[in-house]
Enzyme design. Structure first.
Site, PDB file in Angstrom:
ATOM      1  N   GLY A  76       3.712   7.980   2.692  1.00  0.00           N
ATOM      2  CA  GLY A  76       4.733   6.962   2.571  1.00  0.00           C
ATOM      3  C   GLY A  76       4.160   5.616   2.177  1.00  0.00           C
ATOM      4  O   GLY A  76       2.950   5.462   2.003  1.00  0.00           O
ATOM      5  N   VAL A 135       3.518   1.349   2.549  1.00  0.00           N
ATOM      6  CA  VAL A 135       3.205   0.337   3.552  1.00  0.00           C
ATOM      7  C   VAL A 135       3.766  -0.986   3.048  1.00  0.00           C
ATOM      8  O   VAL A 135       3.531  -1.381   1.900  1.00  0.00           O
ATOM      9  CB  VAL A 135       1.683   0.215   3.785  1.00  0.00           C
ATOM     10  CG1 VAL A 135       1.394  -0.846   4.843  1.00  0.00           C
ATOM     11  CG2 VAL A 135       1.097   1.559   4.211  1.00  0.00           C
ATOM     12  N   GLY A 185       0.828  -1.192   0.000  1.00  0.00           N
ATOM     13  CA  GLY A 185       0.000   0.000   0.000  1.00  0.00           C
ATOM     14  C   GLY A 185       0.863   1.241   0.000  1.00  0.00           C
ATOM     15  O   GLY A 185       2.093   1.166   0.042  1.00  0.00           O
ATOM     16  N   GLY A 196       0.668   5.992  -0.001  1.00  0.00           N
ATOM     17  CA  GLY A 196      -0.076   7.239  -0.072  1.00  0.00           C
ATOM     18  C   GLY A 196       0.877   8.404  -0.031  1.00  0.00           C
ATOM     19  O   GLY A 196       2.094   8.251  -0.238  1.00  0.00           O
ATOM     20  N   GLY A 197       0.337   9.572   0.249  1.00  0.00           N
ATOM     21  CA  GLY A 197       1.154  10.764   0.279  1.00  0.00           C
ATOM     22  C   GLY A 197       2.187  10.753   1.386  1.00  0.00           C
ATOM     23  O   GLY A 197       3.259  11.356   1.267  1.00  0.00           O
ATOM     24  N   ASP A 212     -10.122  11.974   8.670  1.00  0.00           N
ATOM     25  CA  ASP A 212      -9.743  11.501   7.341  1.00  0.00           C
ATOM     26  C   ASP A 212     -10.458  10.186   7.020  1.00  0.00           C
ATOM     27  O   ASP A 212      -9.844   9.222   6.556  1.00  0.00           O
ATOM     28  CB  ASP A 212      -8.227  11.315   7.254  1.00  0.00           C
ATOM     29  CG  ASP A 212      -7.723  11.311   5.813  1.00  0.00           C
ATOM     30  OD1 ASP A 212      -8.458  11.794   4.918  1.00  0.00           O
ATOM     31  OD2 ASP A 212      -6.597  10.837   5.582  1.00  0.00           O
ATOM     32  N   LYS A 268       4.123   0.754   8.030  1.00  0.00           N
ATOM     33  CA  LYS A 268       3.983   2.032   7.324  1.00  0.00           C
ATOM     34  C   LYS A 268       5.206   2.897   7.589  1.00  0.00           C
ATOM     35  O   LYS A 268       5.500   3.248   8.736  1.00  0.00           O
ATOM     36  CB  LYS A 268       2.715   2.764   7.760  1.00  0.00           C
ATOM     37  CG  LYS A 268       2.483   4.071   6.998  1.00  0.00           C
ATOM     38  CD  LYS A 268       1.108   4.656   7.285  1.00  0.00           C
ATOM     39  CE  LYS A 268       1.003   5.222   8.674  1.00  0.00           C
ATOM     40  NZ  LYS A 268      -0.273   5.935   8.885  1.00  0.00           N
TER      41      LYS A 268
END
Length: 404
Positions: free
Chosen positions: A100, A102, A95, A97-98, A214, A116
């Site tokens: 970092g 996973v 996984g 995202g912005g 979020d 993560k």
């Protein structure tokens, strides 16, 4: 003092005159050496006894700088060397995202974990890391992703939590997943209830209450049994009893999910999470993303779906992948709930505890329908479209949608 007797030795010079002086010099020297030897052995013994998971002394400590987590007696602290071993040198990305990536990991006891790793240690990233770790160490609920540990060693900021092999909700709804799992309408209702239960715990079961800030489908993870849990608490904030927390002018969150009232006033409330959850409900109903294009025109899922629902058109809103295999009154109940959650004014939105109650009622409607028609999960997915017509004859008027 160690006294040395050398009277029997045949040495040149005046042995009797020098014997006392040599005893004075040699005695303290040997004693000091023995004392140093004891200290070295003691240090080796202590170092061997030191637990593997003790808080590491990072470069930030050596330079005289410390963060909010260092100094706390946390048994779940890992060194960066430990992380490299757990992830097999960061071999498998599962996984990202912005903030970092996973990575997949496995502890020495065989337990699977998700690791993560923050991209960098900029101030905002460090702030979010500290917030997430502190929150995960204090909250415990079956509908929240379980915390395993963390690493704070120099510029390395890493959070370890339970591995959710089912992927995230967005992947499952879009079909972009390595598994062949398909979320039936009944399973989507169970997912929605789990999310609501997790958020209700944060809002009502924590003191002070916690606002996630979020809530989105990529932050809803599922395990191998397709059980959903809320994840990623980096933006979470502690609220107040009056439900209002004054924030800075910088609004945090993800486009498409941000409460419009919060966006305009910079006042964050628990109802901001309710709005985001309403967007997630619309995603479960439609299968669409919060922002999407149709014939070159940009739409927000709330406005797009609401415009059709107020005309009484549930069929064009429901996810085509469901194949009309759902109880229409159950679908209507959730659609009404989604519209209520995404009201422009926060005071018009329900509390998460009320949301959970209404979702349980929707599940009861769906369960009654399946029992009444004798359809199982697998049968429903492959049955004919006539089941939609049968569902419209549900006898209980209390579950019927309001007049449009």
């Amino acid at each position: 003092m160690i006294n040395l007797n050398i009277s029997g030795n045949n040495l040149a010079g005046n042995a009797s005159a020098n014997s006392s002086e040599k005893g004075v010099v040699v005695g303290p020297t040997i004693g000091s050496l023995l004392f140093l030897l004891v200290l070295v052995m003691l240090a080796i013994f202590i170092s061997k006894k030191r637990p593997r998971n003790a808080v590491p002394w990072s470069s930030s400590v050596n330079s005289g700088k410390s963060t909010a987590l260092l100094g706390q007696e946390i048994k779940s602290c890992f060194s960066h060397v430990d992380i490299v071993g757990i992830t097999n040198n960061f071999e498998k990305v599962i996984g990202g995202g912005g903030s970092g990536n996973v990575y997949y990991g496995r502890l020495e006891n065989g337990c699977e974990v998700a690791v993560k790793v923050l991209k960098n240690s900029h101030s905002q990233g460090t702030k979010e890391f500290v917030a997430e770790v502190k929150l995960l160490m204090t909250v415990h609920h079956k509908c929240l992703v379980s915390f395993v540990g963390y690493c704070e060693e120099g510029a390395n900021l890493i959070v370890i939590y339970e591995h959710m092999s089912g992927g995230d909700l967005r992947q499952l709804l879009s079909g972009r997943t390595s598994t062949s799992a398909f979320l039936t309408w009944e399973r989507r209702l169970q997912v929605a209830l789990s999310i609501a239960a997790g958020l209700d715990y944060l809002h009502s079961g924590c003191n002070p209450p916690i606002i996630h800030r979020d809530v989105k489908t990529t932050n809803i993870l599922l395990n191998a049994k397709m059980e959903a849990k809320v994840a990623d608490f980096g933006l979470s904030k502690a609220g107040k009893k009056d439900d209002v927390t004054h924030l800075s002018t910088v609004v945090a969150g993800t486009p498409g999910y941000i409460d419009p009232e919060y966006y305009c006033t910079n006042l964050l409330t628990k109802k901001s999470d309710v709005y985001s959850f309403g967007v997630v409900l619309f995603e479960l109903i439609t299968g669409r993303t919060p922002l999407f294009d149709v014939s070159g025109e940009r739409f927000h899922i709330v406005q797009w779906a609401t415009a059709r629902l107020v005309r009484g058109d549930i069929q064009s809103v429901a996810d085509p992948k469901l194949g009309a295999q759902y109880e229409v009154n159950s679908m209507w109940k959730v659609a009404d709930l989604a519209m209520s959650c995404t009201s422009q004014q926060s005071h018009s939105r329900p509390r998460m505890s009320d949301v959970a109650i209404q979702l349980k009622e929707a599940i009861e409607v769906e369960t009654y329908y399946r029992q009444r028609t004798g359809c199982s999960f697998a049968e429903v997915q492959h049955s004919s479209s006539s089941s939609y017509e049968v569902s419209s004859s549900f006898p209980s008027a209390s579950f019927l949608p309001p007049a449009r």
